[in-house]
Design an enzyme around this catalytic site. Structure first.
Site, mmCIF file in Angstrom:
data_model
loop_
_atom_site.group_PDB
_atom_site.id
_atom_site.type_symbol
_atom_site.label_atom_id
_atom_site.label_comp_id
_atom_site.label_asym_id
_atom_site.label_seq_id
_atom_site.Cartn_x
_atom_site.Cartn_y
_atom_site.Cartn_z
ATOM 1 N N ASN A 116 0.863 -1.180 0.000
ATOM 2 C CA ASN A 116 0.000 0.000 0.000
ATOM 3 C C ASN A 116 0.901 1.233 0.000
ATOM 4 O OD1 ASN A 116 -2.006 1.903 0.297
ATOM 5 N ND2 ASN A 116 -2.310 1.518 2.474
ATOM 6 N N TRP A 117 1.046 1.859 -1.173
ATOM 7 C CA TRP A 117 1.983 2.971 -1.320
ATOM 8 C C TRP A 117 1.435 4.311 -0.849
ATOM 9 C CZ3 TRP A 117 4.171 1.494 -6.828
ATOM 10 C CH2 TRP A 117 5.058 0.422 -6.662
ATOM 11 N N LYS A 118 0.150 4.344 -0.502
ATOM 12 C CA LYS A 118 -0.467 5.570 0.018
ATOM 13 C C LYS A 118 -0.163 6.753 -0.928
ATOM 14 C CE LYS A 118 -0.139 3.534 4.582
ATOM 15 N NZ LYS A 118 0.118 3.705 6.030
ATOM 16 N N HIS A 121 -9.406 1.441 5.575
ATOM 17 C CA HIS A 121 -8.101 1.707 6.173
ATOM 18 C C HIS A 121 -8.243 2.770 7.261
ATOM 19 C CE1 HIS A 121 -3.882 2.832 6.601
ATOM 20 N NE2 HIS A 121 -3.565 1.718 5.971
ATOM 21 N N GLU A 130 -6.513 5.225 8.102
ATOM 22 C CA GLU A 130 -6.284 6.606 7.668
ATOM 23 C C GLU A 130 -7.524 7.185 6.997
ATOM 24 O OE1 GLU A 130 -1.545 5.690 7.163
ATOM 25 O OE2 GLU A 130 -2.788 5.908 5.361
ATOM 26 N N GLU A 166 -5.282 -4.195 11.199
ATOM 27 C CA GLU A 166 -4.244 -3.168 11.321
ATOM 28 C C GLU A 166 -4.492 -2.339 12.579
ATOM 29 O OE1 GLU A 166 -4.506 -0.154 8.285
ATOM 30 O OE2 GLU A 166 -6.564 0.162 8.899
ATOM 31 N N GLY A 211 2.769 2.962 11.019
ATOM 32 C CA GLY A 211 3.687 4.071 10.799
ATOM 33 C C GLY A 211 4.330 4.597 12.067
ATOM 34 N N SER A 216 2.953 -2.196 10.677
ATOM 35 C CA SER A 216 4.412 -2.002 10.659
ATOM 36 C C SER A 216 5.196 -3.290 10.439
ATOM 37 C CB SER A 216 4.877 -1.332 11.972
ATOM 38 O OG SER A 216 4.350 -0.032 12.077
ATOM 39 N N GLY A 274 2.971 -1.121 4.463
ATOM 40 C CA GLY A 274 3.024 0.308 4.195
ATOM 41 C C GLY A 274 4.434 0.774 3.904
#
Length: 252
Positions: free
Chosen positions: A9-11, A98, A100, A170, A176, A216, A237
């Site tokens: 997941n490159w966000k 997600h 975020e 998650e 992160g 992570s 991530g």
């Protein structure tokens, strides 16, 4: 033995050149020989690069997913992207729920329920994220939180409807932050999630369900997590942004 699913997941990272370079470098490696055939690789780049990424990986064992779409099929929603638009360029995998999206963009269970309906309508494979905050875990509410998140979304659908789906656990406090849950803590939650699916849909669905860990994971700890009985892969991530680290995770 179920295949392991490894998702990058490159966000909001990587421009056009970075995206293409990474994927081409991955394709250059003889993945079929180096990586166990029981591993499924999914890359989730940013919206502008989905089409070209999907064209580049065609015919390979790498899949492309979108990180999000709007909860309506079309309309006056400036700046948004619909499932139909993604479908029209050959994208049929989606990350939903997600943390975020839930926290930064205030996506409620009601919005996520609408997105799941849209995803099912367009026959998308759903990577659905669930997870608790630090306070919720500290107060021993983590199991209650996860059950509530599933009950208000995924569990609204029938066995037939949720065939093309995996769950990504998650914990919010481990995304992160450099902090990870222990393999024992992750296994315990994954077992609980599988049990909830057993109660709701029966043994066949529960046994087949793939549950990924998304807190992570890196090239050092991946093997410890992947060796747990109910961990069927990872939603990666930061460590997916470094080619060598991501490759080591794939080889774990």
């Amino acid at each position: 033995m179920k295949e392991k699913i490894i998702i990058a997941n490159w966000k909001m990272n990587y421009d056009f050149n970075d995206t293409i370079s990474f994927i081409r470098n991955l394709l250059k490696i003889n993945l079929d020989k180096k990586i166990n055939h029981k591993k499924k690789i999914i890359i989730a780049p940013s919206f502008p690069f989905l089409h070209i990424s999907n064209k580049i990986v065609k015919g390979s064992n790498i899949n492309i997913a979108a990180q999000n779409f709007h909860h309506m099929d079309k309309g006056a929603y400036t700046g948004e992207v619909s499932a139909h638009m993604l479908e029209s360029i050959g994208i049929n995998k989606i990350i939903l729920g997600h943390s975020e999206r839930r926290i930064i963009f205030s996506e409620t269970e009601e919005i996520l329920l609408s997105k799941i309906k849209i995803a099912l309508k367009h026959k998308f494979y759903i990577i659905f994220c669930v997870g608790e905050t630090y306070d919720e875990r500290s107060n021993n509410k983590h199991f209650i939180v996860i059950k509530k998140q599933l009950s208000k979304t995924i569990f609204k659908f029938t066995t037939n409807e949720i065939k093309f789906l995996c769950i990504a656990y998650e914990p919010v406090w481990a995304i992160g932050t450099g902090i990870t849950a222990t393999p024992k803590e992750v296994q315990s939650m994954h077992y609980f999630i599988r049990f909830l699916f057993l109660e709701k849909y029966g043994k066949h669905v529960s046994d087949k369900l793939q549950i990924l860990y998304g807190g992570s994971i890196n090239d050092i700890n991946a093997k410890n997590f992947f060796s747990q009985e109910d961990v069927d892969g990872g939603l990666i991530g930061n460590s997916s942004l470094e080619f060598s680290k991501f490759l080591n995770i794939l080889l774990s």
